[in-house]
Design a protein around this motif. Structure first.
Motif, PDB file in Angstrom:
ATOM      1  N   CYS A 116      33.218  45.611  44.968  1.00 15.20           N
ATOM      2  CA  CYS A 116      34.670  45.531  45.059  1.00 15.20           C
ATOM      3  C   CYS A 116      35.320  46.850  44.642  1.00 15.20           C
TER       4      CYS A 116
ATOM      5  N   TYR B  96      41.732  46.098  42.119  1.00 12.95           N
ATOM      6  CA  TYR B  96      41.894  44.860  41.377  1.00 12.95           C
ATOM      7  C   TYR B  96      42.562  43.801  42.241  1.00 12.95           C
ATOM      8  N   THR B  97      42.248  42.555  41.974  1.00 15.47           N
ATOM      9  CA  THR B  97      42.981  41.467  42.616  1.00 15.47           C
ATOM     10  C   THR B  97      44.363  41.395  41.988  1.00 15.47           C
ATOM     11  N   LYS B  98      45.250  40.656  42.627  1.00 16.86           N
ATOM     12  CA  LYS B  98      46.585  40.532  42.038  1.00 16.86           C
ATOM     13  C   LYS B  98      46.533  39.804  40.695  1.00 16.86           C
ATOM     14  N   TRP B  99      45.536  38.909  40.518  1.00 19.30           N
ATOM     15  CA  TRP B  99      45.410  38.190  39.248  1.00 19.30           C
ATOM     16  C   TRP B  99      44.914  39.127  38.154  1.00 19.30           C
ATOM     17  N   ALA B 100      43.953  39.971  38.474  1.00 17.87           N
ATOM     18  CA  ALA B 100      43.470  40.928  37.492  1.00 17.87           C
ATOM     19  C   ALA B 100      44.571  41.923  37.146  1.00 17.87           C
TER      20      ALA B 100
ATOM     21  N   ARG C 274      35.192  38.070  37.025  1.00 16.18           N
ATOM     22  CA  ARG C 274      36.100  39.168  37.373  1.00 16.18           C
ATOM     23  C   ARG C 274      37.390  38.649  38.022  1.00 16.18           C
ATOM     24  N   HIS C 275      37.547  37.325  38.074  1.00 15.33           N
ATOM     25  CA  HIS C 275      38.778  36.696  38.571  1.00 15.33           C
ATOM     26  C   HIS C 275      39.095  37.102  40.010  1.00 15.33           C
ATOM     27  N   ARG C 276      38.106  36.990  40.887  1.00 18.00           N
ATOM     28  CA  ARG C 276      38.342  37.398  42.268  1.00 18.00           C
ATOM     29  C   ARG C 276      37.351  36.704  43.200  1.00 18.00           C
TER      30      ARG C 276
ATOM     31  N   GLN D 160      35.094  37.892  46.474  1.00 13.65           N
ATOM     32  CA  GLN D 160      34.671  39.027  47.290  1.00 13.65           C
ATOM     33  C   GLN D 160      34.247  38.491  48.653  1.00 13.65           C
TER      34      GLN D 160
END
Length: 195
Positions: A130, A133-137, A185-187, A189
């Motif tokens: 990855c 960052y995701t929007k949550w991260a 990692r709160h995502r 992939q």
């Protein structure tokens, strides 16, 4: 849990080491398995997938394997239970693509997704790659910029952020994309098949 092409719901009953099949009204149609290490037995099964071949694939967590069974529970084969690169440790999720390739989330081992060909031969590992960052991260980092900056200051190499950390489940969508839940990692992939 998963739903087969006939509309039946298949559930992993981890605490009772079995697989159960239900109608859409919630009535038990059948079950199979039981605690053990033999073919067709389970020890805390975790993930399940009904393949396009109408077979049942079960991530057999404490037995460190994925079992492939027919819908009556008859053992067909297993993957991940031999030494070498394909060995699984606490598999938590399983998926099967339209060509019969098996994808197993190796939750307790190398924290990768291991890929097996239709005959059960290990052919690849998906380790995670990855970028960003995701929007949550990002939200998490924005919520405590000073605390997060202090944590990041302790890390000298951010390469580790690219790879999976506690992957838990996997799904293959109608377009053949491989979606992997990267829980730590709160995502999620997403990958394209390369085999």
């Amino acid at each position: 849990m998963d739903i087969d092409s006939d509309g039946f719901l298949w559930v992993v009953d981890s605490g009772n080491h079995r697989i159960q099949k239900f109608t859409t009204d919630g009535e038990v149609v059948s079950s199979f398995g039981g605690l053990g290490v033999e073919e067709g037995q389970f020890n805390t099964p975790w993930g399940i997938k009904i393949g396009s071949d109408n077979n049942v694939y079960v991530a057999d967590w404490r037995n460190n394997r994925v079992q492939k069974l027919d819908k009556e529970g008859n053992f067909l084969m297993s993957v991940g239970d031999s030494e070498g690169d394909g060995k699984l440790t606490r598999p938590s999720g399983v998926a099967v693509d339209g060509d019969g390739f098996i994808y197993a989330v190796d939750w307790g081992g190398q924290e990768v997704v291991k890929v097996y060909d239709p005959a059960g031969k290990h052919i690849d590992n998906i380790i995670g790659d990855c970028e960003g960052y995701t929007k949550w991260a990002q939200t998490r980092m924005d919520s405590d910029p000073e605390g997060m900056a202090a944590q990041r200051a302790e890390v000298s190499d951010f390469t580790i952020e690219r790879v999976f950390f506690q992957p838990t489940n996997i799904e293959i969508d109608s377009e053949g994309r491989i979606l992997i839940v990267d829980c730590g990692r709160h995502r999620i992939q997403i990958y394209k098949k390369e085999y």
